[in-house]
Structures are given as structure tokens and as C-alpha cells.
Design a protein around this motif. Structure first.
Motif, PDB file in Angstrom:
ATOM      1  N   SER A  21      39.230  89.849  14.527  1.00 18.07           N
ATOM      2  CA  SER A  21      38.749  88.641  15.201  1.00 18.07           C
ATOM      3  C   SER A  21      39.514  87.409  14.730  1.00 18.07           C
ATOM      4  O   SER A  21      39.824  86.517  15.528  1.00 18.07           O
ATOM      5  CB  SER A  21      37.251  88.459  14.943  1.00 18.07           C
ATOM      6  OG  SER A  21      36.511  89.532  15.482  1.00 18.07           O
ATOM      7  N   ARG A  25      41.810  85.072  17.150  1.00 21.39           N
ATOM      8  CA  ARG A  25      41.617  83.625  17.317  1.00 21.39           C
ATOM      9  C   ARG A  25      42.926  82.866  17.124  1.00 21.39           C
ATOM     10  O   ARG A  25      43.205  81.908  17.844  1.00 21.39           O
ATOM     11  CB  ARG A  25      40.562  83.114  16.333  1.00 21.39           C
ATOM     12  CG  ARG A  25      39.137  83.389  16.790  1.00 21.39           C
ATOM     13  CD  ARG A  25      38.123  82.630  15.931  1.00 21.39           C
ATOM     14  NE  ARG A  25      36.794  82.775  16.510  1.00 21.39           N
ATOM     15  CZ  ARG A  25      35.961  83.778  16.230  1.00 21.39           C
ATOM     16  NH1 ARG A  25      36.341  84.709  15.363  1.00 21.39           N
ATOM     17  NH2 ARG A  25      34.772  83.839  16.801  1.00 21.39           N
ATOM     18  N   ILE A  46      36.098  76.527  14.476  1.00 22.81           N
ATOM     19  CA  ILE A  46      36.606  77.763  15.080  1.00 22.81           C
ATOM     20  C   ILE A  46      36.639  78.894  14.063  1.00 22.81           C
ATOM     21  O   ILE A  46      36.202  80.018  14.345  1.00 22.81           O
ATOM     22  CB  ILE A  46      38.004  77.529  15.684  1.00 22.81           C
ATOM     23  CG1 ILE A  46      37.912  76.635  16.930  1.00 22.81           C
ATOM     24  CG2 ILE A  46      38.664  78.868  16.036  1.00 22.81           C
ATOM     25  CD1 ILE A  46      39.250  76.160  17.438  1.00 22.81           C
ATOM     26  N   GLY A  50      32.872  80.541  13.704  1.00 21.62           N
ATOM     27  CA  GLY A  50      33.287  81.691  14.517  1.00 21.62           C
ATOM     28  C   GLY A  50      33.242  82.991  13.747  1.00 21.62           C
ATOM     29  O   GLY A  50      32.712  84.004  14.217  1.00 21.62           O
ATOM     30  N   SER A  53      29.711  84.052  12.897  1.00 21.29           N
ATOM     31  CA  SER A  53      29.121  84.663  14.094  1.00 21.29           C
ATOM     32  C   SER A  53      29.604  86.094  14.264  1.00 21.29           C
ATOM     33  O   SER A  53      28.821  86.996  14.598  1.00 21.29           O
ATOM     34  CB  SER A  53      29.481  83.830  15.329  1.00 21.29           C
ATOM     35  OG  SER A  53      28.966  84.431  16.502  1.00 21.29           O
ATOM     36  N   ASP A  54      30.902  86.325  14.013  1.00 17.10           N
ATOM     37  CA  ASP A  54      31.453  87.680  14.114  1.00 17.10           C
ATOM     38  C   ASP A  54      30.731  88.646  13.173  1.00 17.10           C
ATOM     39  O   ASP A  54      30.429  89.782  13.535  1.00 17.10           O
ATOM     40  CB  ASP A  54      32.945  87.673  13.779  1.00 17.10           C
ATOM     41  CG  ASP A  54      33.770  86.929  14.812  1.00 17.10           C
ATOM     42  OD1 ASP A  54      33.277  86.753  15.941  1.00 17.10           O
ATOM     43  OD2 ASP A  54      34.889  86.521  14.482  1.00 17.10           O
ATOM     44  N   GLU A 256      28.186  75.546  19.655  1.00 15.50           N
ATOM     45  CA  GLU A 256      29.413  75.468  20.443  1.00 15.50           C
ATOM     46  C   GLU A 256      29.281  74.257  21.365  1.00 15.50           C
ATOM     47  O   GLU A 256      29.129  74.373  22.583  1.00 15.50           O
ATOM     48  CB  GLU A 256      29.610  76.764  21.240  1.00 15.50           C
ATOM     49  CG  GLU A 256      29.823  77.987  20.352  1.00 15.50           C
ATOM     50  CD  GLU A 256      29.587  79.306  21.081  1.00 15.50           C
ATOM     51  OE1 GLU A 256      29.520  79.285  22.336  1.00 15.50           O
ATOM     52  OE2 GLU A 256      29.443  80.346  20.416  1.00 15.50           O
ATOM     53  N   GLN A 267      35.595  79.360  19.296  1.00 13.22           N
ATOM     54  CA  GLN A 267      34.547  79.514  18.280  1.00 13.22           C
ATOM     55  C   GLN A 267      33.605  80.655  18.624  1.00 13.22           C
ATOM     56  O   GLN A 267      33.047  81.309  17.747  1.00 13.22           O
ATOM     57  CB  GLN A 267      33.755  78.201  18.177  1.00 13.22           C
ATOM     58  CG  GLN A 267      32.595  78.245  17.189  1.00 13.22           C
ATOM     59  CD  GLN A 267      31.778  76.963  17.258  1.00 13.22           C
ATOM     60  OE1 GLN A 267      32.285  75.886  17.567  1.00 13.22           O
ATOM     61  NE2 GLN A 267      30.490  77.082  16.975  1.00 13.22           N
ATOM     62  N   SER A 268      33.416  80.919  19.904  1.00 15.38           N
ATOM     63  CA  SER A 268      32.414  81.892  20.352  1.00 15.38           C
ATOM     64  C   SER A 268      32.846  83.323  20.055  1.00 15.38           C
ATOM     65  O   SER A 268      34.030  83.618  19.869  1.00 15.38           O
ATOM     66  CB  SER A 268      32.166  81.734  21.851  1.00 15.38           C
ATOM     67  OG  SER A 268      33.328  82.091  22.585  1.00 15.38           O
ATOM     68  N   ASN A 269      31.873  84.208  20.020  1.00 22.45           N
ATOM     69  CA  ASN A 269      32.138  85.638  19.882  1.00 22.45           C
ATOM     70  C   ASN A 269      32.147  86.257  21.271  1.00 22.45           C
ATOM     71  O   ASN A 269      31.186  86.115  22.038  1.00 22.45           O
ATOM     72  CB  ASN A 269      31.057  86.283  19.013  1.00 22.45           C
ATOM     73  CG  ASN A 269      31.260  87.782  18.864  1.00 22.45           C
ATOM     74  OD1 ASN A 269      30.856  88.568  19.708  1.00 22.45           O
ATOM     75  ND2 ASN A 269      31.909  88.177  17.777  1.00 22.45           N
TER      76      ASN A 269
END
Length: 698
Positions: A21, A25, A46, A50, A53-54, A256, A267-269
Motif C-alpha cells: 500500500s 501510494r 496521506i 492512510g 487505515s490500511d 478525508e 489517503q483512502s483505502n
């Protein structure tokens, strides 16, 4: 320290996922499509929020690994437990292979998938049971295979996210969900667009190398299998992390909130974004489609729909004659293409009753479904609203208190019901119809004595119609008119229905049989209805929800949207053919015109019998939005794409002119900008009204 080694499969795979991940990114950050400047706070968000979250997303995904690992033991192979379990697996396999299970009722590839899965489980358990000397080796290779699957899926997801970003400049959205719906088309597109063989060869080589190191660092789990007490501890720690993840993931998603859209996307998964897209089922029109100024869009719409006011579709429909409050029965037939009927060229005589009824009805010969799923058809006849991007309104969270046909009938004092032979929970029908004021009659309402035949989709159409007659007989005693919307189920895979009804056996699972039985059941319904005192005062509206197939050589093959539609009421509606182009959203406003209803309307659909109506039709998939007018099909798609096709008739000499349905779709050389703008005006304003909650009932 020794106990922590029991977590080695989890933390080694988690480390790999977070590493992939992180690299992804960086790649997306410097991708040419990421045309943005990032301040240092954006970069921190990010790569910190990020990656956190991962971690929590992968904790949720690790649930499958936890279930697999927690059941690894030697005790279940001891006598007699092992033999009992193996015997149960063999019996289950034989039942699935030769019995009439729910998988067989559904049909398709599901029975084979179930048989293969249970067969492999039985075979592997048998090998581990009867070959104790090789148990450790077999278990090691199974363990390796499970970890290999996780590694492959992690890499595959990263590759998919990259290509999706490469095409759309965002993480997964509803288009990715849509790709799962149109699997065949998507696989074909991938095969043609990318070097699949080298890509997957490289993927499996890298996955094999990574798996080697992951297994090397994790094999202590199976070399020293945790005892029961240790498994309880492992489960306690995992379930605690899982519970924490379920609250932390949406919290991080709420952060986000940057003004820089690329910051939010990076930044999102991706996996969580896919989940959100699946749940919310929407695709932001204003972000992905070609737009024009809103004021211009509504001005263009006003040219197509006279009398609308301001930035809305509100207008007053007034008749010059007295209102007629006849009962109305709307029948939407499952998967019923126009070319099933004799009038459209079918020579198999599988719709004899509907062919006959069409000659006694107001028959709409040039009629198009808006979509290719049942919920789209239900949306069209209930809301008389264009098929907006993403999922149907029926399946969205904001699906209640809309301006609907049921709402108009209720204002006129009608009883309003939705009748469905299956469970209305399916496809969110119950939530949608009950949330818009309809009473629900579905399979849960049936007594056991009222069901003579059912399959996975629900009771057969004959049973549904018998129930409908009983409901309407009861309603007729209430001294008020009724509107009943009936949705059929029998013409759906697996196409099973009662035997000895038509000349095609019910267990043949034949598409033609499903169509012919549907026609037979409608005939039986009318035979019963004609004996009821309310029949003479009832209007029947019959049409398909969508065609039997939507696949074609183009994004929107117009012949795959052509459906039959008719309005029948002897003594009130004269038999005739209406040959102008029209859409599924127009059928109910046209009926209201025939009944001389006076009402305030927000419908996009129009009374096609009025002189102000301008012939056009709207057809769509989940992402390709089409508009037919002047023998030109305009299609607007994500990434602000626009395509136009000239529709040249491919005549069938055996079919009358009014019933020709096949066209050659030739790309237009010179763009018809007026039609592009009209197309945008329909879909943009519809998306705008939904977004601003301006399509609510009055």
C-alpha cells in the motif's frame, strides 16, 4: 515471546500489505494523472492516516485467515471423531451432487461451485485423516497455498487500484462495483486492453517469491500448533482488534476532508472505498460526466417538458374532461423482450395470449426499457424518473417519500399495493415501496395452502395471480378504487414452474418455457379476473421490467432495450397502435392522461398522447447513460466521454414496419451538439434533483 510467534502469519501478511500500500501510494502520487500540488500536511495525512487505515482494513480481511488457522488441529482426526466428520462430509457431498438443493433451484454455475468446494473439503479431510504419516506435509502445503492466495490477492488489488487510477484518477467507486455486475464484458475488455499473460505471469512469480519468505517466517504456527487455550487467547486478541477496526476505519474515512481531492483519494483505502461504493450504490454525476451550467440544463429540459418551473420539474397537469377513478392493475413482467412476441417476429408461438391481447389494447410498438435490471424497471414505472448513474433509487438509502405514481393514486383516494411472489426484502423492494406509501403483499403473506409451486425466486406466477385476485376482491368491498402493482417472477433463471401446464416441462429449465408459462399464467389471471365484479371498471397496464439479455456489440445495444407494453380496458380504451418512440418512464403519465387526472407532477415521464410530446427514449446501464432521438443514440459516460451513433434500420421482411427492432449502430462522424446537450439536460438535472432532495412527494 513464544506466544507472540503464534501471530506470525498475521503480522507477516499485514506487513506485506502495508508495504504494498505504501509503494502504491508513492506510485499514484507521482502518476501523470495526479495533477496537483501537495503541501506538507497533505503528505503527512496521506502516509500516516492512510497507512493506519490500511492496518485496520487488513485486520478485518484477516478474519478469513483467523477462521482457517483456528480450526487447524490434530484432535479432530482422532477416532471416532475423524470418521464421523468425514462421513458427514461425504453425505453432504453426495446430497449436493445428486440431490435437489437450493443451489440447484438457483441454477447457473452455483451447483458446480458448491459441489467442487465441498468435494475438495471432503478430499482434503480424507487425506489428512487416512494418511497420518503425510499429515504434516499435506498441512504444510495447504498452509502455503492459503498464504499464497492472500499474497496474490494483495498484489492483484494493488494492480487493480493502479489501473483504476490510471483510467479514472480515483480509488474504487461504483464503477468498480459495476465491473463485478458485467463480469463477461469487463474480462473481455481487460483481455483486449492489457498484456494479460505477461502481467499475470509476473504476478504469480512475484507472489511465489513473497510467499516463500512469508511461509518461512510463519511456518512455526503449524510446526507447533497452538493448544486450545492459546487459540482462545489468539481469538480474544483478534476479535478485540476487529471490534476496534470497525469503529476506527469509518472514523479515519471521515478525516478525508482536504480541499485537495487527490489528497483524499490517496489517503483512502481502496478496499474500504469499494465497500462504501457497494453500500451506497451511487456515482457522482457532476464529478465523472460531462456537464453544462445548471441553469442551461434546466432551460433545455423546459424545451422538452413544457410548463416546468424554475430549477425543478414541477408543473400542473390539467384535463379538459372529468376524472375517471377506475381501478388500475400494473403488471411488470420479468425479463420479457419484445422479440418474444409474434408481432415482433418470433415464430415459436410462445406468447399466444399476449399476442392476442395486444390486438385488443392500446399497444405501444416503439417502447424502450430504461435499464437492464428489475430495479430499473420498477424505478421507471414508479418514479417516472431517468436512470441516474450508479444504482437504482430503489436500492439507495435515500429512496423514501419520493414523488411517485403511488403518491398520485393516493391523492385520488386509491388503495395502493405492491404484490410480489418472492420475498420483497430482495433488491430492497420492501424498503422502497413501503417507504413510498405502498402496502406490501409478498411471499411472506401467503398461507402454505396458497402455494402450489415455488423456487428460489418465489411462488409461481399462477399462485401470485390467485393471491392478487383474492386481494382485489377484498379491496373492492372497501368502496374505494385500488391500484395494484404486480411483479412476476417465473420468467427468471432457473425457469422452473409447475409441470403439465404448457407443452414445455417445468423442470426443463428452458428460457422459452419460462416465457410460455408466463404467458399462460397471465391468461389464467385474466380468465379469473373477468369473473369478478370489479373487472369492468379496471384498467390493466402490462409491460416488461427489462429485456432478457443486455449484452451486445456496443455499450448500449438498442435492440436489448426494446420491450412490449400495452394498456387494456375493453369498452374504455379503443384498440390501436401508438408507434412513436417512447420510454418506460412515460407509461404511467400516459395512463393518468387517459384517466383525465388533474395533479401536480414532478415526473420526467410525459403523456405521449398529448400534442406537446416530443418522441425520445432514455436507456442506460449503471454508468453509460443513453438518449435516443431523431434516429441517433447519444451516450454519455464517465471521464466526460460522449459517443453518438446513427441508428440505421436492419429490416426484417417478415415483420411489419411498426415492429422492427434491429438497428446498425454506426458512429456519428459529425457531432449533433444539440442532442448531446439534451442528453446532459435530462441526466444532469435528474442527478441535481436527487442530490438536493427536490424529488420528494408534495
Amino acid at each position: 515471546m513464544q506466544f507472540l510467534k503464534k501471530f506470525s502469519p498475521f503480522y507477516n501478511l499485514t506487513l506485506f500489505y502495508i508495504s504494498v500500500s505504501f509503494i502504491l501510494r508513492i506510485v499514484l502520487l507521482f502518476h501523470p494523472i495526479t495533477q496537483s500540488t501537495f503541501v506538507w500536511t497533505d503528505t503527512i495525512k496521506i502516509f500516516t492516516l492512510g497507512l493506519i487505515s490500511d492496518f485496520f482494513v487488513f485486520t478485518v480481511l484477516s478474519g478469513f485467515l483467523w477462521l482457517y488457522l483456528i480450526f487447524i488441529s490434530n484432535s479432530k482426526y482422532l477416532k471416532p471423531t475423524g470418521y464421523i466428520i468425514f462421513g458427514m462430509l461425504v453425505v453432504l457431498f453426495l446430497y449436493v451432487a445428486f440431490g435437489n438443493t437450493i443451489l440447484n433451484e438457483y441454477g447457473g454455475a452455483l451447483p458446480k461451485i458448491g459441489m467442487i468446494f465441498i468435494g475438495l473439503k471432503t478430499l482434503l479431510f480424507g487425506l489428512l485423516l487416512f494418511l497420518p504419516k503425510y499429515r504434516s506435509k499435506i498441512r504444510f502445503w495447504l498452509f502455503t497455498f492459503v498464504l499464497f492466495l492472500f499474497v496474490v490477492l494483495i498484489l492483484q488489488n494493488a494492480i487493480s487500484e493502479y489501473f483504476f487510477w490510471n483510467e479514472f484518477g480515483v480509488k474504487y467507486n461504483f464503477i468498480a462495483v459495476n465491473y463485478l455486475v458485467y463480469t463477461n464484458e469487463v474480462i473481455g475488455n481487460i483481455m483486449q486492453s492489457y498484456p494479460v499473460i505477461p502481467l499475470f505471469t509476473g504476478l504469480f512469480i512475484i507472489a511465489g517469491i513473497v510467499t516463500y519468505f512469508v511461509v518461512k517466517r510463519s511456518k512455526n504456527y503449524i510446526e507447533n500448533i497452538p493448544v486450545f487455550a492459546e487459540k482462545i487467547k489468539i481469538s480474544g486478541i483478534y476479535l478485540t482488534l476487529l471490534g476496534l477496526s470497525l469503529s476506527v476505519i469509518p472514523f479515519l474515512a471521515s478525516k478525508e476532508d482536504s480541499q485537495n481531492i487527490f489528497t483524499n483519494e490517496l489517503q483512502s483505502n481502496g478496499i474500504y472505498k469499494f465497500y462504501l461504493a457497494f453500500i451506497h450504490s451511487e456515482l457522482d454525476y457532476f464529478k465523472f460526466y460531462k456537464t453544462i451550467p445548471n441553469a442551461e440544463a434546466y432551460a433545455l429540459l423546459k424545451q422538452q417538458i413544457p410548463d416546468i418551473s424554475d430549477e425543478s420539474t414541477l408543473r400542473y397537469i390539467k384535463s379538459n374532461a372529468a376524472e375517471n377513478h377506475k381501478n388500475v392493475v400494473l403488471i411488470t413482467i420479468e425479463s420479457f423482450s419484445a422479440d418474444f412476441m409474434k408481432t415482433y417476429g418470433n415464430e415459436q408461438n410462445i406468447t399466444p395470449f399476449l399476442d392476442s391481447l395486444s390486438t385488443k389494447s392500446l399497444l405501444f410498438t416503439n417502447f424502450y426499457a430504461v435499464g437492464n435490471r428489475t430495479v430499473r424497471g420498477l424505478e421507471a414505472v414508479t418514479l417516472c424518473f431517468p436512470p441516474t448513474a450508479g444504482e437504482s433509487v430503489v436500492k439507495r438509502q435515500d429512496n423514501k417519500n419520493k414523488f411517485s405514481t403511488g403518491n398520485v393514486f393516493k391523492q385520488k383516494g386509491y388503495n395502493v399495493k405492491y404484490l410480489y411472489g418472492g420475498d420483497a426484502f430482495f433488491d430492497n423492494m420492501q424498503d422502497f415501496f413501503s417507504g413510498n406509501g405502498y402496502g406490501i403483499v409478498d411471499k411472506k403473506s401467503f398461507l402454505p395452502s396458497e402455494i402450489t409451486f415455488d423456487n428460489i425466486w418465489g411462488v409461481c406466477d399462477e399462485d401470485m395471480y390467485t393471491k392478487a385476485i383474492a386481494v382485489m376482491n377484498q379491496e373492492s368491498k372497501e368502496n374505494k378504487p385500488f391500484f395494484n402493482h404486480i411483479m412476476t417472477v417465473s420468467n427468471h433463471r432457473p425457469f422452473t414452474y409447475p409441470n403439465n401446464k404448457i407443452d414445455i416441462p417445468g423442470d426443463a429449465k428452458s428460457r422459452d418455457g419460462g416465457v410460455k408459462y408466463t404467458d399462460f399464467a397471465i391468461k389464467k389471471f385474466f380468465e379469473m379476473a373477468k369473473k369478478q365484479p370489479w373487472f369492468a371498471n379496471t384498467v390493466f397496464v402490462i409491460l416488461a421490467d427489462h429485456c432478457a439479455s443486455s449484452a451486445g456489440k456496443t455499450e448500449l445495444p438498442v435492440d436489448k432495450y426494446r420491450i412490449p407494453a400495452m394498456i387494456y380496458c375493453p369498452g374504455f380504451i379503443e384498440p390501436q397502435k401508438y408507434t412513436k418512440l417512447m420510454s418506460q418512464i412515460d407509461i404511467m403519465p400516459t395512463l393518468f392522461g387517459l384517466l383525465n387526472f388533474n395533479y401536480q407532477s414532478k415526473f420526467y415521464g410525459q403523456d405521449v398522447l398529448k400534442t406537446t410530446y416530443q418522441p425520445r427514449a432514455l436507456i442506460a446501464t449503471y454508468q453509460d447513460l443513453g438518449y435516443i432521438k431523431d434516429n441517433i443514440l447519444t451516450v454519455i459516460s464517465p471521464k466526460q466521454q460522449v459517443k453518438q451513433f446513427q441508428l440505421n434500420l436492419k429490416p426484417n421482411q417478415k415483420v411489419a414496419q411498426d415492429f422492427q427492432i434491429y438497428y446498425e449502430q454506426i458512429p456519428l462522424v459529425k457531432e449533433r451538439k444539440d442532442l448531446v446537450d439534451e442528453t446532459i439536460s435530462y441526466y444532469q438535472t435528474a442527478s441535481d434533483l436527487l442530490k438536493k432532495k427536490k424529488y420528494q412527494k408534495q
